[in-house]
Design a protein around this motif. Structure first.
Motif, PDB file in Angstrom:
ATOM      1  N   TRP A 285       0.420  -2.796  -6.078  1.00 40.16           N
ATOM      2  CA  TRP A 285      -0.182  -1.554  -6.684  1.00 40.16           C
ATOM      3  C   TRP A 285      -1.472  -1.906  -6.269  1.00 40.16           C
ATOM      4  N   THR A 286      -2.261  -3.375  -7.239  1.00 45.77           N
ATOM      5  CA  THR A 286      -2.863  -3.190  -7.557  1.00 45.77           C
ATOM      6  C   THR A 286      -3.754  -3.381  -5.946  1.00 45.77           C
ATOM      7  N   ARG A 287      -3.001  -3.550  -4.744  1.00 48.11           N
ATOM      8  CA  ARG A 287      -3.617  -3.764  -3.608  1.00 48.11           C
ATOM      9  C   ARG A 287      -3.689  -3.021  -2.794  1.00 48.11           C
ATOM     10  N   ALA A 288      -2.990  -1.607  -3.252  1.00 47.71           N
ATOM     11  CA  ALA A 288      -2.897  -0.713  -2.826  1.00 47.71           C
ATOM     12  C   ALA A 288      -3.673   0.634  -3.207  1.00 47.71           C
ATOM     13  N   ALA A 289      -3.730   0.154  -4.818  1.00 50.10           N
ATOM     14  CA  ALA A 289      -5.468   0.679  -4.827  1.00 50.10           C
ATOM     15  C   ALA A 289      -6.854   0.184  -4.991  1.00 50.10           C
ATOM     16  N   ARG A 290      -6.676  -0.778  -4.030  1.00 51.37           N
ATOM     17  CA  ARG A 290      -8.001  -1.667  -3.070  1.00 51.37           C
ATOM     18  C   ARG A 290      -8.286  -0.921  -2.212  1.00 51.37           C
ATOM     19  N   GLY A 291      -7.231   0.164  -1.672  1.00 55.25           N
ATOM     20  CA  GLY A 291      -7.273   0.324  -0.474  1.00 55.25           C
ATOM     21  C   GLY A 291      -6.633  -0.204   0.340  1.00 55.25           C
ATOM     22  N   ALA A 292      -5.425  -1.439   0.161  1.00 57.23           N
ATOM     23  CA  ALA A 292      -4.700  -1.698   0.834  1.00 57.23           C
ATOM     24  C   ALA A 292      -2.861  -1.025   0.888  1.00 57.23           C
ATOM     25  N   PRO A 293      -2.880   0.242   1.599  1.00 60.15           N
ATOM     26  CA  PRO A 293      -1.726   0.734   0.749  1.00 60.15           C
ATOM     27  C   PRO A 293      -0.723  -0.445   2.000  1.00 60.15           C
ATOM     28  N   ALA A 294       1.115  -0.156   1.118  1.00 58.94           N
ATOM     29  CA  ALA A 294       2.244  -0.697   1.672  1.00 58.94           C
ATOM     30  C   ALA A 294       3.246  -0.830   1.019  1.00 58.94           C
ATOM     31  N   PHE A 295       4.411  -0.755   1.687  1.00 61.79           N
ATOM     32  CA  PHE A 295       5.809  -0.710   1.076  1.00 61.79           C
ATOM     33  C   PHE A 295       6.375  -1.886   1.104  1.00 61.79           C
ATOM     34  N   VAL A 296       7.127  -1.373  -0.377  1.00 62.81           N
ATOM     35  CA  VAL A 296       8.150  -2.241  -1.283  1.00 62.81           C
ATOM     36  C   VAL A 296       9.568  -1.762  -1.304  1.00 62.81           C
ATOM     37  N   LEU A 297      10.717  -2.093  -1.367  1.00 68.22           N
ATOM     38  CA  LEU A 297      12.028  -1.906  -1.682  1.00 68.22           C
ATOM     39  C   LEU A 297      12.366  -2.764  -2.397  1.00 68.22           C
ATOM     40  N   ILE A 298      12.678  -1.767  -3.180  1.00 70.12           N
ATOM     41  CA  ILE A 298      13.941  -3.119  -4.908  1.00 70.12           C
ATOM     42  C   ILE A 298      15.087  -1.858  -4.524  1.00 70.12           C
ATOM     43  N   GLY A 299      16.174  -3.158  -4.693  1.00 68.14           N
ATOM     44  CA  GLY A 299      17.356  -3.607  -3.465  1.00 68.14           C
ATOM     45  C   GLY A 299      18.366  -4.256  -4.921  1.00 68.14           C
ATOM     46  N   GLY A 300      19.200  -3.768  -5.021  1.00 65.09           N
ATOM     47  CA  GLY A 300      19.933  -4.283  -6.212  1.00 65.09           C
ATOM     48  C   GLY A 300      20.997  -3.842  -6.071  1.00 65.09           C
ATOM     49  N   GLU A 301      22.459  -3.931  -6.577  1.00 65.91           N
ATOM     50  CA  GLU A 301      23.304  -2.895  -7.573  1.00 65.91           C
ATOM     51  C   GLU A 301      23.090  -2.910  -8.910  1.00 65.91           C
ATOM     52  N   ALA A 302      23.810  -1.350  -8.625  1.00 64.80           N
ATOM     53  CA  ALA A 302      23.981  -0.083  -9.813  1.00 64.80           C
ATOM     54  C   ALA A 302      23.809  -0.943 -10.804  1.00 64.80           C
ATOM     55  N   GLY A 303      23.023  -0.317 -12.254  1.00 62.05           N
ATOM     56  CA  GLY A 303      22.868  -1.156 -13.248  1.00 62.05           C
ATOM     57  C   GLY A 303      22.027  -2.106 -13.209  1.00 62.05           C
ATOM     58  N   VAL A 304      21.524  -2.604 -12.563  1.00 63.09           N
ATOM     59  CA  VAL A 304      20.415  -4.271 -12.766  1.00 63.09           C
ATOM     60  C   VAL A 304      19.412  -4.266 -13.255  1.00 63.09           C
ATOM     61  N   GLY A 305      19.475  -2.533 -13.280  1.00 58.05           N
ATOM     62  CA  GLY A 305      17.868  -2.381 -14.076  1.00 58.05           C
ATOM     63  C   GLY A 305      16.252  -1.919 -12.770  1.00 58.05           C
TER      64      GLY A 305
END
Length: 330
Positions: A285-305
């Motif tokens: 997020w800090t990099r994106a806010a400073r002009g270097a956007p990126a895509f982040v994928l969060i994966g995991g089983e259901a219920g892990v948070g």
């Protein structure tokens, strides 16, 4: 900022924040081929105790050279570093054999980055950690390996800086809070959350004129440099000051609403167990806010948070002046 202070443990100091330098007994050590030698030492120090293959280290330091040339350059820089570093009893600072290289984990040197990480882990020592941050990691080094670590440490610094401002503001320690808010705004001049904090704290300290002057200077810079106006939230702070009202986010306002929110607050569990993941997302997020956007994928089983993790990131982004849009699908 760069005084040795009580943290120094040993005669050698390695400063990697800002303009890197290494000194022994207070005397700067002069390296031949300074920039690359310091980059090599920094890479090893940040991985102290880890045995790194010569091939890997050579590729990191000399990515544009072929393997034979890179290994030859590595041998040369290891020699130059060993020649410049002070002697020590037992193993040398850099331990190298025919296959691997490592920084001696039993060293007695003071390393500002390692001290910062330790102090940043405890809210009671956040102010000491802030004082160690003399600038972004290895400001003069532009190697690829530095970038991710630099952004991670910067995000950590901004997080504890923001938290410290709020703690000081809650204790009505307005002078130190203003100093840190000014420092935060200097680190990231376009952060409106930092500007709002600075304006509000000046107002709460009794300096209404100073608060409005801070707002006016920021609004002028936005208009002149970016051609935009302050966010609605920032304008709301100014409006409250002009009306002589309690500003949004103040301790007085929080105390006035605590009774209404106490029951829901008790139902919310503290966010624990995902510190590393949240730190990684915050750095993105800090990099994106400073002009270097990126895509982040969060994966995991259901219920892990996953939802809680993204919710915590959204809370941080909003606190730092971002606007969060949420969508869902089945």
């Amino acid at each position: 900022m760069r005084g040795a202070g009580p943290e120094v443990c040993g005669s050698m100091e390695i400063r990697l924040f800002g303009h890197a330098d290494v000194s022994s007994s207070g005397v700067p050590i002069k390296f031949a081929k300074r920039s690359t030698t310091l980059a090599m030492i920094a890479y090893l120090v940040l991985r102290r105790g880890q045995s790194i293959s010569r091939e890997s280290l050579a590729f990191v330091l000399f990515p544009e050279s072929d393997e034979t040339a890179a290994l030859a350059e590595l041998r040369r820089y290891l020699y130059l570093a060993a020649k410049a570093l002070p002697e020590r009893a037992g193993e040398p600072w850099i331990v190298a054999d025919s296959e691997t290289v490592r920084w001696n984990e039993r060293d007695d040197a003071f390393v500002d980055v390692l001290a910062f990480e330790r102090l940043a882990a405890d809210p009671e020592t956040h102010l000491a950690a802030i004082e160690l941050y003399a600038g972004d990691l290895l400001e003069d080094v532009y190697d690829d390996w530095v970038l991710g670590e630099r952004e991670r440490l910067r995000a950590r610094y901004l997080t504890i800086l923001t938290a410290s401002i709020e703690r000081l503001r809650a204790r009505r320690a307005f002078g130190p809070a203003i100093e840190l808010a000014t420092r935060l705004l200097a680190s990231d001049p376009w952060r409106e959350d930092a500007l709002r904090s600075l304006v509000a704290i000046r107002y709460e300290s009794g300096d209404t004129a100073g608060a409005l002057a801070e707002y006016d200077r920021f609004a002028k810079r936005l208009r002149d440099d970016l051609g935009i106006a302050p966010m609605a939230e920032t304008v709301a702070v100014r409006r409250s000051i002009l009306r002589n009202e309690v500003v949004p986010g103040s301790l007085d306002r929080a105390l006035g609403t605590i009774a209404a929110t106490a029951a829901p607050a008790r139902a919310v569990l503290p966010f624990v167990g995902r510190g590393h993941e949240l730190e990684t997302l915050h750095a993105a997020w800090t990099r994106a806010a400073r002009g270097a956007p990126a895509f982040v994928l969060i994966g995991g089983e259901a219920g892990v948070g996953k939802t809680r993790l993204t919710g915590e990131l959204a809370r941080i982004a909003q606190a730092e002046g971002g606007r969060v849009f949420v969508g869902t699908t089945s």
